[in-house]
Design a protein around this motif. Structure first.
Motif, PDB file in Angstrom:
ATOM      1  N   GLU A  98       0.778  -1.163   0.157  1.00  0.00           N
ATOM      2  CA  GLU A  98       0.056  -0.064   0.026  1.00  0.00           C
ATOM      3  C   GLU A  98       0.851   1.375   0.124  1.00  0.00           C
ATOM      4  OE1 GLU A  98       0.984  -1.005   4.206  1.00  0.00           O
ATOM      5  OE2 GLU A  98       0.133  -2.312   2.283  1.00  0.00           O
ATOM      6  N   SER A  99       2.168   1.270   0.186  1.00  0.00           N
ATOM      7  CA  SER A  99       3.051   2.237   0.361  1.00  0.00           C
ATOM      8  C   SER A  99       3.599   2.761  -0.901  1.00  0.00           C
ATOM      9  CB  SER A  99       4.292   2.212   1.422  1.00  0.00           C
ATOM     10  OG  SER A  99       3.438   1.574   2.528  1.00  0.00           O
ATOM     11  N   TYR A 100       3.513   2.092  -2.096  1.00  0.00           N
ATOM     12  CA  TYR A 100       3.968   2.097  -3.313  1.00  0.00           C
ATOM     13  C   TYR A 100       3.202   2.515  -4.513  1.00  0.00           C
ATOM     14  CZ  TYR A 100       8.447   0.950  -0.885  1.00  0.00           C
ATOM     15  OH  TYR A 100       9.510   0.864   0.056  1.00  0.00           O
ATOM     16  N   SER A 101       3.537   3.468  -5.223  1.00  0.00           N
ATOM     17  CA  SER A 101       2.679   3.848  -6.425  1.00  0.00           C
ATOM     18  C   SER A 101       3.940   3.475  -7.423  1.00  0.00           C
ATOM     19  CB  SER A 101       2.386   5.346  -6.563  1.00  0.00           C
ATOM     20  OG  SER A 101       3.810   6.231  -6.403  1.00  0.00           O
ATOM     21  N   ARG A 102       3.383   3.488  -8.926  1.00  0.00           N
ATOM     22  CA  ARG A 102       4.199   3.523 -10.025  1.00  0.00           C
ATOM     23  C   ARG A 102       5.428   4.233  -9.869  1.00  0.00           C
ATOM     24  NH1 ARG A 102       3.589   6.487 -14.800  1.00  0.00           N
ATOM     25  NH2 ARG A 102       4.884   5.578 -16.338  1.00  0.00           N
ATOM     26  N   ASP A 103       5.334   5.754  -9.603  1.00  0.00           N
ATOM     27  CA  ASP A 103       6.367   6.354  -9.646  1.00  0.00           C
ATOM     28  C   ASP A 103       7.404   6.087  -8.531  1.00  0.00           C
ATOM     29  OD1 ASP A 103       5.524   7.950 -11.845  1.00  0.00           O
ATOM     30  OD2 ASP A 103       4.741   9.549 -10.794  1.00  0.00           O
ATOM     31  N   GLU A 104       6.884   5.948  -7.355  1.00  0.00           N
ATOM     32  CA  GLU A 104       7.951   5.316  -6.002  1.00  0.00           C
ATOM     33  C   GLU A 104       8.636   4.055  -6.565  1.00  0.00           C
ATOM     34  OE1 GLU A 104       4.893   7.437  -2.662  1.00  0.00           O
ATOM     35  OE2 GLU A 104       4.455   5.426  -3.460  1.00  0.00           O
ATOM     36  N   ILE A 105       7.957   3.152  -7.197  1.00  0.00           N
ATOM     37  CA  ILE A 105       8.821   2.023  -7.565  1.00  0.00           C
ATOM     38  C   ILE A 105       9.891   2.448  -8.341  1.00  0.00           C
ATOM     39  CG2 ILE A 105       8.707  -0.055  -8.610  1.00  0.00           C
ATOM     40  CD1 ILE A 105       5.695  -0.461  -7.395  1.00  0.00           C
ATOM     41  N   VAL A 106       9.669   3.087  -9.527  1.00  0.00           N
ATOM     42  CA  VAL A 106      10.464   3.404 -10.469  1.00  0.00           C
ATOM     43  C   VAL A 106      11.814   4.456  -9.701  1.00  0.00           C
ATOM     44  CG1 VAL A 106      10.944   5.249 -12.567  1.00  0.00           C
ATOM     45  CG2 VAL A 106       8.929   3.340 -12.396  1.00  0.00           C
ATOM     46  N   LYS A 107      11.460   5.268  -8.799  1.00  0.00           N
ATOM     47  CA  LYS A 107      12.247   6.006  -8.466  1.00  0.00           C
ATOM     48  C   LYS A 107      13.284   5.020  -7.399  1.00  0.00           C
ATOM     49  CE  LYS A 107      12.940  10.066  -5.281  1.00  0.00           C
ATOM     50  NZ  LYS A 107      12.007  11.188  -4.497  1.00  0.00           N
ATOM     51  N   VAL A 108      12.771   4.337  -6.683  1.00  0.00           N
ATOM     52  CA  VAL A 108      13.546   3.397  -5.863  1.00  0.00           C
ATOM     53  C   VAL A 108      14.578   2.606  -6.796  1.00  0.00           C
ATOM     54  CG1 VAL A 108      13.744   1.435  -4.253  1.00  0.00           C
ATOM     55  CG2 VAL A 108      12.148   2.954  -3.936  1.00  0.00           C
ATOM     56  N   VAL A 109      14.178   2.128  -8.054  1.00  0.00           N
ATOM     57  CA  VAL A 109      15.212   1.356  -8.710  1.00  0.00           C
ATOM     58  C   VAL A 109      16.255   2.208  -9.465  1.00  0.00           C
ATOM     59  CG1 VAL A 109      15.231  -0.139 -10.774  1.00  0.00           C
ATOM     60  CG2 VAL A 109      13.341  -0.299  -9.252  1.00  0.00           C
ATOM     61  N   LYS A 110      15.413   3.553  -9.961  1.00  0.00           N
ATOM     62  CA  LYS A 110      16.523   4.395 -10.518  1.00  0.00           C
ATOM     63  C   LYS A 110      17.681   5.014  -9.577  1.00  0.00           C
ATOM     64  CE  LYS A 110      13.901   6.224 -14.175  1.00  0.00           C
ATOM     65  NZ  LYS A 110      13.569   7.507 -14.936  1.00  0.00           N
ATOM     66  N   ASN A 111      17.277   5.222  -8.435  1.00  0.00           N
ATOM     67  CA  ASN A 111      18.079   5.754  -7.511  1.00  0.00           C
ATOM     68  C   ASN A 111      19.230   4.606  -7.287  1.00  0.00           C
ATOM     69  OD1 ASN A 111      16.867   7.938  -6.753  1.00  0.00           O
ATOM     70  ND2 ASN A 111      15.779   7.370  -5.053  1.00  0.00           N
ATOM     71  N   LYS A 112      19.320   3.414  -7.164  1.00  0.00           N
ATOM     72  CA  LYS A 112      20.064   2.281  -7.068  1.00  0.00           C
ATOM     73  C   LYS A 112      21.027   2.206  -8.341  1.00  0.00           C
ATOM     74  CE  LYS A 112      18.010  -0.647  -3.413  1.00  0.00           C
ATOM     75  NZ  LYS A 112      19.152  -0.375  -2.490  1.00  0.00           N
ATOM     76  N   LEU A 113      20.347   2.097  -9.325  1.00  0.00           N
ATOM     77  CA  LEU A 113      21.225   2.061 -10.728  1.00  0.00           C
ATOM     78  C   LEU A 113      21.925   3.401 -10.929  1.00  0.00           C
ATOM     79  CD1 LEU A 113      18.310   0.759 -13.090  1.00  0.00           C
ATOM     80  CD2 LEU A 113      20.082  -0.358 -11.785  1.00  0.00           C
ATOM     81  N   GLU A 114      21.422   4.473 -10.476  1.00  0.00           N
ATOM     82  CA  GLU A 114      22.365   5.658 -10.532  1.00  0.00           C
ATOM     83  C   GLU A 114      23.704   5.643  -9.794  1.00  0.00           C
ATOM     84  OE1 GLU A 114      19.444   8.651  -9.724  1.00  0.00           O
ATOM     85  OE2 GLU A 114      18.705   8.654 -11.730  1.00  0.00           O
ATOM     86  N   GLU A 115      23.570   4.813  -8.926  1.00  0.00           N
ATOM     87  CA  GLU A 115      24.780   4.520  -8.253  1.00  0.00           C
ATOM     88  C   GLU A 115      25.865   4.025  -9.007  1.00  0.00           C
ATOM     89  OE1 GLU A 115      23.804   2.524  -4.497  1.00  0.00           O
ATOM     90  OE2 GLU A 115      22.482   4.137  -3.883  1.00  0.00           O
ATOM     91  N   LEU A 116      25.690   3.181  -9.916  1.00  0.00           N
ATOM     92  CA  LEU A 116      26.823   2.484 -10.516  1.00  0.00           C
ATOM     93  C   LEU A 116      27.512   3.548 -11.312  1.00  0.00           C
ATOM     94  CD1 LEU A 116      24.542  -0.296 -12.251  1.00  0.00           C
ATOM     95  CD2 LEU A 116      25.757  -0.407  -9.973  1.00  0.00           C
ATOM     96  N   PRO A 117      28.805   3.242 -11.377  1.00  0.00           N
ATOM     97  CA  PRO A 117      29.891   4.250 -11.881  1.00  0.00           C
ATOM     98  C   PRO A 117      30.070   3.965 -13.349  1.00  0.00           C
ATOM     99  CG  PRO A 117      31.008   2.109 -10.947  1.00  0.00           C
ATOM    100  CD  PRO A 117      29.670   2.136 -10.620  1.00  0.00           C
ATOM    101  N   LEU A 118      29.437   3.032 -14.160  1.00  0.00           N
ATOM    102  CA  LEU A 118      29.280   2.709 -15.530  1.00  0.00           C
ATOM    103  C   LEU A 118      28.082   2.768 -16.095  1.00  0.00           C
ATOM    104  CD1 LEU A 118      32.674   0.545 -15.813  1.00  0.00           C
ATOM    105  CD2 LEU A 118      32.684   2.915 -16.300  1.00  0.00           C
ATOM    106  N   GLY A 119      27.599   3.076 -17.303  1.00  0.00           N
ATOM    107  CA  GLY A 119      26.579   2.817 -17.905  1.00  0.00           C
ATOM    108  C   GLY A 119      25.482   3.816 -17.784  1.00  0.00           C
TER     109      GLY A 119
END
Length: 300
Positions: A218-239
């Motif tokens: 109940e705590s997650y909307s589409r935008d919130e799910i996308v944001k969580v994943v993007k935040n983790k991927l943006e930590e990668l130094p390549l790509g």
């Protein structure tokens, strides 16, 4: 293993088995077989009496900038792998056999193809739907097995079967992964050593958000799910991120408020390899029960 090139010949043989009460499992491929295809065969053998595999490079699903003639082919190797895997019937039609005359009608998909990988390949899934429908009519399988690595394709086929009342059960089979979680793909060979170390982080990001959503749907909307994943991927130094998306499955209709079964998918670009991955998550809270799931839920 029996090999047929003509539609009518394999149709006659399969009809005999169905009259005997045998169940038919079907694996549709474009050849150049790999472990993912063979996993589908194993699952089909587990659930059905006989397994039919088709190998056909379908020209209708190639866009103007995609070279149909350069698609990799190795029929000799494919025949050997199919036989070793236990395929009972191998269907190897030519383009002329599948499309003797120019089609006078087409399947036009109205939902679920303007997102994910389909957004950059207009018309692709119309071509996929056309050839799969033709193959279903030729083979008449009881169950058809597709890999959830390409969950959008599985969703499109599920929706087509539902729309046209096709008497086939579509079975989504879990993505085949390396020990570190990276989805197996022919593109993985293009990763540098440093990229190969980082690549499993894609699945880690998906798995982390999957766990969060299952615990507190109940705590997650589409935008919130996308944001969580993007935040983790943006930590990668390549790509670079190509896309991250969360959509109801199998409709794939964009909806901010999600419920039921959802697909969380991503595409990520390294220097010479574009990798895709996904998980399917249930957002239904189970009362008084610890929630556990496989990596990707099977579909039917």
């Amino acid at each position: 293993m029996n090999i047929y090139q003509l539609k009518n010949d394999i149709r006659i043989q399969i009809r005999k088995h169905k009259e005997e009460g045998k169940t038919i499992g079907f694996v549709a491929t474009m050849g150049y077989l790999h472990e993912g295809h063979l996993t589908l065969v194993q699952e089909a053998k587990r659930q059905c009496d006989l397994v039919v595999m088709s190998i056909f490079v379908n020209p209708l699903q190639f866009g103007p900038s995609e070279d149909f003639d350069r698609y990799p082919r190795d029929i000799k190797r494919d025949r050997q792998l199919a036989e070793e895997a236990g395929v009972d019937y191998l269907f190897l039609p030519t383009v002329d056999e599948m499309y003797k005359e120019k089609p006078t009608m087409a399947i036009h998909i109205t939902q679920g193809t303007d997102v994910l990988c389909g957004a950059s390949r207009p018309g692709h899934f119309n071509g996929v739907a056309m050839v799969v429908m033709k193959l279903f009519q030729i083979i008449q399988p009881d169950k058809a097995f597709f890999g959830l690595k390409d969950a959008q394709q599985v969703a499109v086929i599920e929706n087509m079967v539902t729309t046209f009342e096709v008497p086939v059960e579509v079975m989504g089979v879990d993505t085949v992964r390396e020990k570190d979680g990276l989805a197996k793909s022919s593109r993985n060979v293009y990763l540098t050593k440093q990229e190969r170390v980082l690549a499993p982080k894609l699945y880690e990001a998906l798995s982390a958000v999957k766990k969060k959503v299952e615990q507190e749907p109940e705590s997650y909307s589409r935008d919130e799910i996308v944001k969580v994943v993007k935040n983790k991927l943006e930590e990668l130094p390549l790509g670079d991120i190509d896309y991250v998306e969360a959509l109801p499955y199998p409709s794939l209709e964009i909806n901010e408020q999600l419920s039921g079964k959802i697909l969380i998918a991503l595409a990520y670009k390294f220097a010479k390899a574009r990798l895709i991955d996904n998980v399917i998550v249930s957002m239904e809270r189970r009362e008084n029960e610890h929630v556990t799931h496989n990596d990707e839920s099977k579909t039917s």
